[in-house]
Design an enzyme around this catalytic site. Structure first.
Site, PDB file in Angstrom:
ATOM      1  N   HIS A   1      -4.423  -6.923   0.196  1.00 43.44           N
ATOM      2  CA  HIS A   1      -4.142  -5.752   1.035  1.00 43.44           C
ATOM      3  C   HIS A   1      -5.406  -5.306   1.742  1.00 43.44           C
ATOM      4  O   HIS A   1      -6.490  -5.302   1.129  1.00 43.44           O
ATOM      5  CB  HIS A   1      -3.624  -4.577   0.188  1.00 43.44           C
ATOM      6  CG  HIS A   1      -2.371  -4.904  -0.549  1.00 43.44           C
ATOM      7  ND1 HIS A   1      -1.150  -4.998   0.067  1.00 43.44           N
ATOM      8  CD2 HIS A   1      -2.162  -5.219  -1.848  1.00 43.44           C
ATOM      9  CE1 HIS A   1      -0.236  -5.329  -0.819  1.00 43.44           C
ATOM     10  NE2 HIS A   1      -0.815  -5.480  -1.990  1.00 43.44           N
TER      11      HIS A   1
ATOM     12  N   TYR B   1      -5.892   0.800   8.851  1.00 45.42           N
ATOM     13  CA  TYR B   1      -5.952  -0.663   8.782  1.00 45.42           C
ATOM     14  C   TYR B   1      -7.044  -1.288   9.659  1.00 45.42           C
ATOM     15  O   TYR B   1      -7.215  -2.507   9.648  1.00 45.42           O
ATOM     16  CB  TYR B   1      -4.585  -1.256   9.159  1.00 45.42           C
ATOM     17  CG  TYR B   1      -3.478  -0.792   8.237  1.00 45.42           C
ATOM     18  CD1 TYR B   1      -3.499  -1.124   6.880  1.00 45.42           C
ATOM     19  CD2 TYR B   1      -2.418  -0.011   8.690  1.00 45.42           C
ATOM     20  CE1 TYR B   1      -2.506  -0.690   6.004  1.00 45.42           C
ATOM     21  CE2 TYR B   1      -1.413   0.426   7.839  1.00 45.42           C
ATOM     22  CZ  TYR B   1      -1.471   0.081   6.502  1.00 45.42           C
ATOM     23  OH  TYR B   1      -0.484   0.507   5.640  1.00 45.42           O
TER      24      TYR B   1
HETATM   25  C1  DQA Z   1      -0.712  -3.189   3.240  1.00 45.26           C
HETATM   26  C2  DQA Z   1      -0.405  -1.990   2.311  1.00 45.26           C
HETATM   27  C3  DQA Z   1       1.083  -1.705   2.286  1.00 45.26           C
HETATM   28  O1  DQA Z   1       1.344  -0.571   1.460  1.00 45.26           O
HETATM   29  C4  DQA Z   1       1.595  -1.398   3.678  1.00 45.26           C
HETATM   30  O2  DQA Z   1       2.992  -1.199   3.644  1.00 45.26           O
HETATM   31  C5  DQA Z   1       1.219  -2.430   4.679  1.00 45.26           C
HETATM   32  C6  DQA Z   1      -0.141  -2.977   4.622  1.00 45.26           C
HETATM   33  C7  DQA Z   1      -2.220  -3.402   3.398  1.00 45.26           C
HETATM   34  O3  DQA Z   1      -2.625  -4.497   3.796  1.00 45.26           O
HETATM   35  O4  DQA Z   1      -3.015  -2.474   3.132  1.00 45.26           O
HETATM   36  O5  DQA Z   1       1.978  -2.752   5.581  1.00 45.26           O
HETATM   37  O6  DQA Z   1      -0.161  -4.345   2.659  1.00 45.26           O
END
Ligand code: DQA
Length: 147
Positions: free
Chosen positions: A102, A25
């Site tokens: 995302h 992330y």
């Molecule tokens: C997310 C992707 C989701 O699968 C994950 O559970 C997250 C972050 C993303 O921003 O990539 O918490 O939403």
């Protein structure tokens, strides 16, 4: 004239961004991403409101509260994406554009992340662009609102 309001919603675990799995992330915090979205909104003459919660029902209430007040919703639901049908139903009742956002690309990750219960009620999805996605999502809203 008052600027149309874009509601940015952040779901479960996104308050841990910065230290949470940085290899997936990145190292930017949620505040950093909100600042990116706010700067993009200002460029388009939009006002950005942000709400984060780790509780599904609080996000549902925020979506209810957006009706008649907000022009569009950008939502990164976190893991709620994959199972929170209450968010699906609440978003289905919202009249304006909805962008699912995302940081990572869930379609390229584990099997269980490939299901999104939000996607069927979203105008579109932005995924896999890291923090740039926050700017891209607001740009998409601006285009959809004709700004
Ligand atoms: C997310 C992707 C989701 O699968 C994950 O559970 C997250 C972050 C993303 O921003 O990539 O918490 O939403």
């Amino acid at each position: 004239m008052t600027a149309p309001v874009v509601l940015l919603l952040s779901g479960v675990n996104l308050d841990r961004l910065g230290t949470r799995q940085p290899e997936v992330y990145g190292t930017a915090t949620l505040d950093d991403h909100v600042a990116t979205a706010r700067a993009a909104a200002e460029v388009h003459g939009l006002a950005l409101e942000h709400f984060h919660s780790n509780a599904e029902h609080r996000l549902v209430e925020a979506i209810h509260g957006a009706t008649g007040r907000c022009a569009a919703i950008v939502i990164n639901p976190g893991a709620f994406t994959h199972y929170a049908w209450s968010l699906h139903d609440a978003l289905a009742a919202f009249a304006g554009p909805i962008i699912e956002l995302h940081l990572s690309n869930p379609a390229a990750r584990e099997e269980w992340r490939r299901v999104s219960v939000v996607a069927p009620v979203a105008t579109g999805t932005i995924a896999g662009f890291g923090g740039d996605g926050y700017r891209l999502a607001v740009d998409a809203v601006a285009t959809l609102l004709g700004r």
